[in-house]
Motif scaffolding. Structure first.
Motif, mmCIF file in Angstrom:
data_model
loop_
_atom_site.group_PDB
_atom_site.id
_atom_site.type_symbol
_atom_site.label_atom_id
_atom_site.label_comp_id
_atom_site.label_asym_id
_atom_site.label_seq_id
_atom_site.Cartn_x
_atom_site.Cartn_y
_atom_site.Cartn_z
ATOM 1 N N ALA A 196 3.858 0.029 -9.484
ATOM 2 C CA ALA A 196 4.296 -1.219 -10.104
ATOM 3 C C ALA A 196 3.676 -1.350 -11.491
ATOM 4 N N VAL A 197 3.784 -2.533 -12.073
ATOM 5 C CA VAL A 197 3.483 -2.732 -13.487
ATOM 6 C C VAL A 197 2.055 -2.354 -13.862
ATOM 7 N N PHE A 198 1.077 -2.612 -12.995
ATOM 8 C CA PHE A 198 -0.321 -2.350 -13.333
ATOM 9 C C PHE A 198 -0.869 -1.106 -12.643
ATOM 10 N N TYR A 199 -0.025 -0.163 -12.329
ATOM 11 C CA TYR A 199 -0.487 1.042 -11.653
ATOM 12 C C TYR A 199 -1.521 1.807 -12.485
ATOM 13 N N ASP A 200 -1.354 1.821 -13.800
ATOM 14 C CA ASP A 200 -2.266 2.561 -14.683
ATOM 15 C C ASP A 200 -3.319 1.670 -15.330
ATOM 16 N N LEU A 201 -3.474 0.447 -14.839
ATOM 17 C CA LEU A 201 -4.396 -0.480 -15.504
ATOM 18 C C LEU A 201 -5.824 0.042 -15.554
ATOM 19 N N SER A 202 -6.250 0.744 -14.512
ATOM 20 C CA SER A 202 -7.635 1.231 -14.482
ATOM 21 C C SER A 202 -7.912 2.301 -15.534
ATOM 22 N N SER A 203 -6.863 2.856 -16.144
ATOM 23 C CA SER A 203 -7.072 3.878 -17.176
ATOM 24 C C SER A 203 -7.212 3.279 -18.570
ATOM 25 N N VAL A 204 -7.034 1.975 -18.700
ATOM 26 C CA VAL A 204 -7.258 1.313 -19.997
ATOM 27 C C VAL A 204 -8.733 1.420 -20.369
ATOM 28 N N ARG A 205 -9.012 1.609 -21.640
ATOM 29 C CA ARG A 205 -10.385 1.769 -22.096
ATOM 30 C C ARG A 205 -10.735 0.753 -23.172
ATOM 31 N N GLY B 235 0.809 -1.211 0.000
ATOM 32 C CA GLY B 235 0.000 0.000 0.000
ATOM 33 C C GLY B 235 0.838 1.254 0.000
ATOM 34 N N GLY B 236 1.930 1.239 -0.738
ATOM 35 C CA GLY B 236 2.793 2.409 -0.766
ATOM 36 C C GLY B 236 2.169 3.580 -1.497
ATOM 37 N N HIS B 237 1.252 3.331 -2.399
ATOM 38 C CA HIS B 237 0.556 4.365 -3.161
ATOM 39 C C HIS B 237 -0.922 4.039 -3.160
ATOM 40 N N SER B 238 -1.737 5.045 -3.275
ATOM 41 C CA SER B 238 -3.161 4.799 -3.450
ATOM 42 C C SER B 238 -3.400 4.297 -4.858
ATOM 43 N N ALA B 239 -4.265 3.309 -4.966
ATOM 44 C CA ALA B 239 -4.591 2.798 -6.296
ATOM 45 C C ALA B 239 -5.250 3.892 -7.112
ATOM 46 N N PRO B 240 -4.968 3.964 -8.422
ATOM 47 C CA PRO B 240 -5.443 5.061 -9.247
ATOM 48 C C PRO B 240 -6.887 4.904 -9.679
ATOM 49 N N THR B 241 -7.750 4.489 -8.754
ATOM 50 C CA THR B 241 -9.175 4.422 -9.011
ATOM 51 C C THR B 241 -9.879 5.086 -7.856
ATOM 52 N N THR B 242 -11.085 5.540 -8.066
ATOM 53 C CA THR B 242 -11.795 6.258 -7.026
ATOM 54 C C THR B 242 -12.979 5.455 -6.552
ATOM 55 N N GLY B 243 -13.091 5.340 -5.243
ATOM 56 C CA GLY B 243 -14.240 4.663 -4.670
ATOM 57 C C GLY B 243 -14.103 3.157 -4.699
ATOM 58 N N ASP B 244 -15.004 2.501 -4.015
ATOM 59 C CA ASP B 244 -14.971 1.057 -3.943
ATOM 60 C C ASP B 244 -15.695 0.393 -5.108
ATOM 61 N N VAL B 245 -16.585 1.113 -5.760
ATOM 62 C CA VAL B 245 -17.343 0.527 -6.852
ATOM 63 C C VAL B 245 -17.262 1.463 -8.043
ATOM 64 N N ALA B 246 -16.804 0.948 -9.150
ATOM 65 C CA ALA B 246 -16.758 1.751 -10.374
ATOM 66 C C ALA B 246 -16.906 0.814 -11.544
ATOM 67 N N ALA B 247 -17.439 1.307 -12.638
ATOM 68 C CA ALA B 247 -17.604 0.486 -13.827
ATOM 69 C C ALA B 247 -17.423 1.353 -15.054
ATOM 70 N N VAL B 248 -16.338 1.123 -15.774
ATOM 71 C CA VAL B 248 -16.138 1.835 -17.022
ATOM 72 C C VAL B 248 -16.969 1.164 -18.104
ATOM 73 N N GLY B 249 -16.882 -0.170 -18.121
ATOM 74 C CA GLY B 249 -17.660 -0.919 -19.091
ATOM 75 C C GLY B 249 -17.294 -0.560 -20.515
ATOM 76 N N ARG B 250 -18.221 -0.746 -21.413
ATOM 77 C CA ARG B 250 -18.025 -0.421 -22.820
ATOM 78 C C ARG B 250 -18.869 0.789 -23.178
ATOM 79 N N PRO B 251 -18.238 1.951 -23.422
ATOM 80 C CA PRO B 251 -18.998 3.150 -23.777
ATOM 81 C C PRO B 251 -19.774 2.954 -25.071
#
Length: 225
Positions: A135-144, A38-54
């Motif tokens: 680490a390697v997947f730090y930006d994974l939540s920004s994939v679209r 837990g050295g950094h906060s994960a780059p997502t906001t909140g406990d529930v989020a869904a990008v899904g398919r726009p």
């Protein structure tokens, strides 16, 4: 939080990954997350989020599954990830064992499940951070949806996947089938998994898992003259 104050272990990924193993028919004994840096906060906001398919995002047709071959490298150009893939099994608690923290830029492939490019949903896991840096997947939540994920395989072929869904699943009320189950039968799929949500200092783990889903859309094979 200092390094001395942080709980040790590799459990930030384990809650969701344990359920993933259950879907593959393995009996697991450890279903609870333990602890992590837990050295950094994960780059997502909140406990529930869904990008899904726009709406309006056109996705290519699926390529038929190909012969199962071990993965060697993962590339996600949209977020600058180029990482070696290492096979991982189960740890002593019966959960999927992610790469050790000494290999923060590596991605673990669950080698008792599907191979990327073959029929089924292959699981690849990576850390979001270490005690001191992303680490390697730090930006994974920004994939679209629409982004490309390329897997270089042991035979020299490259299996190209197209992202069709991005979800953040909370640890509470976790639905393993929705997260890791094959979306379409007879299709080669991929799941990229890391931690998300907020870091719960008391529990020593993140509150959610980021799950990027992709499906096979192209295969490039090595040809010799």
């Amino acid at each position: 939080m200092s390094a001395d104050e942080r709980p040790s272990g590799t459990g930030r990924l384990l809650t969701g990954l344990t359920w993933a193993v259950l879907l593959l028919g393995l009996w697991l004994w450890g279903r609870e997350a333990t602890s992590g840096p837990g050295g950094h906060s994960a780059p997502t906001t909140g406990d529930v989020a869904a990008v899904g398919r726009p709406l309006g995002v056109a996705l290519p047709p699926a390529h038929r599954p190909v012969e199962p071959v071990k993965p060697q490298r993962l590339d996600i150009p949209s977020i600058g990830v180029s990482a070696p893939v290492v096979p991982r099994g189960l740890d002593r608690t019966g959960a999927v064992d992610p790469p050790p923290y000494e290999m923060p830029r590596s991605v673990g492939w669950f080698d008792r499940g599907a191979k990327p490019g073959a029929d089924g949903a292959a699981l690849l896991v990576g850390h979001v951070d270490t005690r001191s840096k992303p680490a390697v997947f730090y930006d994974l939540s920004s994939v679209r949806p629409g982004a490309k994920v390329r897997i270089t395989r042991a035979d020299g072929s490259v299996a190209e996947f197209t992202v069709d869904d991005v979800q953040v699943f909370p640890r509470e009320h976790f639905d393993p089938k929705q997260a890791y189950g094959q979306h379409d039968p007879d299709r080669a799929e991929l799941r990229l998994i890391t931690c998300g949500g907020a870091f719960d200092r008391k529990a020593g783990t993140y509150t959610a898992n980021v799950v990027v889903s992709a499906y096979l859309t192209a295969v490039t094979t090595t040809t010799t003259a």
